[in-house]
Design an enzyme around this catalytic site. Structure first.
Site, PDB file in Angstrom:
ATOM      1  N   GLU A 340       0.807  -1.224   0.000  1.00  0.00           N
ATOM      2  CA  GLU A 340       0.000   0.000   0.000  1.00  0.00           C
ATOM      3  C   GLU A 340       0.841   1.276   0.000  1.00  0.00           C
ATOM      4  OE1 GLU A 340      -4.066  -1.357   2.164  1.00  0.00           O
ATOM      5  OE2 GLU A 340      -2.363  -1.133   3.501  1.00  0.00           O
TER       6      GLU A 340
HETATM    7  C1  ACM Z   1      -2.086  -5.434   3.883  1.00  0.00           C
HETATM    8  O1  ACM Z   1      -3.164  -5.912   4.269  1.00  0.00           O
HETATM    9  N1  ACM Z   1      -1.983  -4.146   3.625  1.00  0.00           N
HETATM   10  C2  ACM Z   1      -0.909  -6.255   3.697  1.00  0.00           C
END
Ligand code: ACM
Length: 531
Positions: A340
């Site tokens: 992310e």
């Molecule tokens: C995640 O759930 N951002 C690895």
């Protein structure tokens, strides 16, 4: 109750009638039904009952261990430590005599080669329970099976009525995957060492052998780094929702790693980067591209923070953090997150991950990252942890084709922080609702297209803690799903059967009640009463 058991009860009663109530109290306890081998989670590779045979643990039982093996003696002490409070027996631990001792024996000889380094053979006769393994890890696994074959009350911390019986059995068992993990996010909420130890003990019962600790995120930095002290002292001072922060001193952390190791669990530390770094950026203004430290963050958004990729100091920082963490880490893996990173450009992301991979390798550790890292340059032995919600990802498949091993944590199956149903008080639902069937009924070795069994290192169940604040919350989200993921990691797919699994899972309920684990009583499972 079996025929002989009834006869034994009747003769005990006849004796009592003849000699009075005192004799009734002293009479041998009735033979209880023993726990069937089909109740063991994870399901063993092969497990055959021996009809008509029962072993009874008694006040004179000794736990014998492989002579000359400190590891076996420690496992014997661990087992005796679990059994003594509930049985009230002395259960001395002693080196095994030559020959076939009666009692419990934990031996590093005579196991079939097929059980490998983590498997074991368990034989239960009327006089002995014998666990044989090639390595101590296998003895430890066998001990977990033995625990589950004893009545649930054996897990109590106060003396309980027996009898302590195990049905005759021959079990040969070993894991499908070498990596069976659980992740605890100690960044969104901090969990003190006692809470982590409690989780470690729960993981051990289901033969999980890796604990991944998510040690840093936007909301908190949880491990003391001597060369950058503000990370923990300031960056660790917050948690989601304004809850209390906290961090592990290096001594705390070392003790946790050792505790996990005593349960044959290897800790995998994660420093998430380049995103998920607000706590670090808030702690040191000079790590920011604009030289200004942001405020600390207690919300639950993701994707807004990034380490400064062009800045030379960023890599000094990472080298020092990774260096200290690697020195605290006897295990092979160091997790660099990499998920992310929406505030990092694609070019910067590749530049950054490439450099960080080299830093980790220079400190002697194998890089593990969320599967987003496959977009950076492949590095030998790098491992990708798949957390997507679909069943195909071209970049992950291409990486696997080039030798990258994958840990399977599909968010819509393996994430322990997803709600069970809409009304579940805790958790999130961005990856969907996950009840027992969803958690269990998939095949990690054939789930992601292009990522076959030989590319899968194992399975991991992550527990993110935006909404999870207490050990009771951990219990509720992890049970009963954690054992489902543990079984997917250990048991051969030939044992995979949702109906049978639900029965096995239900059989664990009494044990969890004795252990004080406040599990979610999924309506998909029939939970037997009592202990
Ligand atoms: C995640 O759930 N951002 C690895």
């Amino acid at each position: 109750m079996t025929g002989p058991g009834i006869r034994r009860t009747l003769s005990a009663l006849a004796l009592a009638v003849a000699t009075g109530a005192a004799a009734l109290l002293a009479a041998p306890a009735a033979q209880a039904a023993t726990i069937p081998l089909t109740s063991v989670v994870p399901a063993p590779v092969t497990a055959a009952p021996t009809a008509g045979v029962t072993y009874t643990l008694g006040s004179a039982t000794t736990v014998y261990t492989e002579p000359g093996s400190t590891a076996a003696a420690d496992i014997g002490a661990y087992l005796a430590g679990i059994l003594r409070p509930s049985t009230g027996y002395a259960l001395p631990v002693a080196p095994a005599p030559t020959g076939s001792p009666s009692g419990i024996a934990l031996l590093l000889t005579g196991a079939p080669a097929s059980v490998g380094a983590q498997g074991y053979q368990l034989d239960v006769t009327s006089t002995a329970v014998t666990v044989r393994a090639n390595q101590p890890a296998g003895l430890f696994a066998g001990v977990q099976t033995l625990r589950q074959l004893l009545p649930a009350a054996v897990e109590a911390t106060t003396v309980q009525a027996g009898p302590w019986q195990v049905g005759g059995a021959h079990v040969v068992d070993y894991p499908r995957f070498g990596y069976r993990g659980a992740m605890l996010d100690v960044a969104r909420h901090f969990f003190p060492p006692a809470a982590v130890r409690r989780y470690v003990d729960q993981l051990a019962l289901y033969k999980i052998n890796y604990l991944h600790l998510h040690l840093s995120d936007d909301q908190g930095w949880r491990i003391a780094i001597n060369s950058w002290p503000n990370l923990a002292v300031y960056g660790g001072g917050t948690a989601v929702g304004g809850d209390p922060g906290g961090y592990y001193t290096q001594a705390d952390y070392t003790a946790l790693v050792a505790y996990a190791a005593s349960r044959y669990i290897t800790v995998v530390p994660e420093i998430d980067m380049p995103g998920h770094t607000n706590a670090a950026l808030a702690s040191y203004a000079q790590l920011n591209c604009n030289g200004v430290a942001p405020a600390r963050y207690t919300g639950t958004n993701v994707g807004f923070s990034s380490l400064c990729v062009p800045l030379a100091l960023t890599y000094t920082f990472i080298d020092q953090v990774v260096g200290e963490l690697a020195a605290l880490t006897p295990g092979p893996y160091l997790h660099i997150g990499g998920d992310e990173a929406s505030s990092t450009s694609a070019t910067d992301y590749t530049t950054f991950i490439d450099r960080v991979q080299q830093i980790v390798a220079a400190h002697g550790k194998t890089v593990l990252g969320w599967h987003d890292v496959v977009h950076a340059t492949p590095q030998p032995s790098r491992i990708a942890q798949f957390w997507g919600t679909g069943t195909s990802d071209a970049a992950v498949a291409a990486a696997a084709a080039n030798g990258t091993k994958v840990i399977m944590s599909p968010a819509n199956r393996a994430y322990l922080d997803m709600k069970y149903k809409n009304s579940t008080r805790l958790g999130q639902k961005w990856a969907g609702l996950i009840d027992v069937d969803k958690a269990y009924d998939w095949n990690p070795g054939a789930y992601l297209s292009g990522v076959g069994e030989s590319s899968v290192l194992g399975v991991e169940a992550p527990l993110w803690t935006e909404t999870i604040r207490t050990t009771a919350d951990i219990d509720y989200m992890a049970f009963p799903r954690l054992p489902a993921l543990a079984e997917l990691g250990w048991s051969p797919y030939s044992t995979h059967n949702l109906t049978a699994f639900k029965t096995r899972l239900g059989a664990q309920g009494p044990r969890w009640r004795v252990m004080g684990i406040g599990y979610y009583q999924s309506t998909q499972v029939s939970w037997p009463a009592g202990s």
